[in-house]
Write a protein that holds these residues in place. Structure first.
Motif, mmCIF file in Angstrom:
data_model
loop_
_atom_site.group_PDB
_atom_site.id
_atom_site.type_symbol
_atom_site.label_atom_id
_atom_site.label_comp_id
_atom_site.label_asym_id
_atom_site.label_seq_id
_atom_site.Cartn_x
_atom_site.Cartn_y
_atom_site.Cartn_z
ATOM 1 N N ALA A 1 62.342 41.947 39.038
ATOM 2 C CA ALA A 1 62.857 40.576 39.014
ATOM 3 C C ALA A 1 62.946 40.111 40.466
ATOM 4 N N THR A 2 62.639 38.853 40.717
ATOM 5 C CA THR A 2 62.677 38.307 42.078
ATOM 6 C C THR A 2 63.399 36.967 42.089
ATOM 7 N N ASP A 3 63.596 36.450 43.298
ATOM 8 C CA ASP A 3 64.259 35.153 43.429
ATOM 9 C C ASP A 3 63.430 34.026 42.823
ATOM 10 N N VAL A 4 62.107 34.122 42.970
ATOM 11 C CA VAL A 4 61.244 32.995 42.634
ATOM 12 C C VAL A 4 59.873 33.508 42.206
ATOM 13 N N ALA A 5 59.167 32.708 41.439
ATOM 14 C CA ALA A 5 57.744 32.955 41.177
ATOM 15 C C ALA A 5 56.960 31.839 41.845
ATOM 16 N N TYR B 1 60.436 32.630 34.016
ATOM 17 C CA TYR B 1 61.737 31.982 34.166
ATOM 18 C C TYR B 1 62.579 32.179 32.900
ATOM 19 N N ARG C 1 63.323 36.802 34.683
ATOM 20 C CA ARG C 1 62.706 37.581 35.777
ATOM 21 C C ARG C 1 62.776 36.848 37.114
ATOM 22 N N VAL C 2 62.857 35.518 37.075
ATOM 23 C CA VAL C 2 62.973 34.719 38.301
ATOM 24 C C VAL C 2 64.001 33.608 38.068
ATOM 25 N N ARG C 3 64.566 33.116 39.186
ATOM 26 C CA ARG C 3 65.571 32.052 39.096
ATOM 27 C C ARG C 3 64.977 30.672 39.347
ATOM 28 N N PHE D 1 65.044 32.337 49.841
ATOM 29 C CA PHE D 1 64.530 33.305 48.879
ATOM 30 C C PHE D 1 63.990 34.517 49.631
ATOM 31 N N ALA E 1 59.226 37.268 45.936
ATOM 32 C CA ALA E 1 58.555 36.415 44.949
ATOM 33 C C ALA E 1 57.593 37.217 44.091
ATOM 34 N N LEU E 2 57.455 36.778 42.860
ATOM 35 C CA LEU E 2 56.335 37.199 42.024
ATOM 36 C C LEU E 2 55.219 36.182 42.236
#
Length: 195
Positions: free
Chosen positions: A29-33, A60, A64-66, A125, A128-129
């Protein structure tokens, strides 16, 4: 003769690495894709772009991402930036507008990632993905790492490149532009953007 054989061997080896890497998908899981841009047809995402956008939406919705960063400027003959078309598509699928970020000036993968990195810095962030089609993953991750983004692969689970003809064309494209990036990096033409 020997140099030619080595060159061909090197390109075939790189093609195999790109093909093998296309199956890589990180479970983190990351902050953002970061959803890499693609063509827009008559104000709508092309099938390739729609698959990328939908995969970002799925990441989202699964937690997995915010946030999502959509990338891409106005393509040739277009009137709306790729990123804005993607944002409107995601809003239409029920995602909250405040979680959908854009950069609307880039036209190539390097630009997509460099500009997305600027957005990452603003929002602080850390990682990222990367979302794109599978054969694009190795080059996209390499560019992200060279720019300074802590990135993980998340290729679309489906792809429009299904036949041998379309796969081989996409693979040849990726080999060529992977080598172009490596050369550009080697001579200092790749700017850093530590996120």
């Amino acid at each position: 003769m020997a140099i030619g054989l080595l060159s061909v061997g090197g390109m075939l080896s790189l093609a195999w690495q790109i093909y093998a890497y296309s199956a890589s998908s990180s479970p983190v899981a990351t902050d953002v894709a970061i959803v890499l841009g693609a063509a827009v047809w008559n104000g709508k995402p092309s099938p390739v772009f729609q698959e990328r956008i939908q995969h970002g939406i799925d990441l989202y919705q699964s937690g997995r991402v915010r946030y999502l960063i959509f990338t891409g400027g106005i393509g040739k003959g277009g009137s709306t930036a790729e990123a804005e078309v993607a944002r409107l598509y995601a809003i239409g699928k029920g995602l909250p507008a405040e979680k959908l970020l854009t950069e609307t000036v880039s036209h190539i993968t390097y630009g997509n990632l460099y500009e997305a990195c600027q957005v990452m810095k603003v929002f602080k962030f850390r990682n990222a993905l990367l979302v794109s089609h599978p054969l694009h993953m190795k080059r996209a991750i390499k560019i992200a790492e060279d720019i300074g983004i802590k990135a993980y692969p998340s290729p679309t689970p489906t792809t429009r490149y299904r036949s041998w003809r379309t796969k081989s064309g996409a693979l040849a494209y990726e080999v060529l532009f992977y080598m172009v990036h490596v050369g550009s990096y080697a001579i200092g033409l790749v700017d850093k953007c530590a996120a």
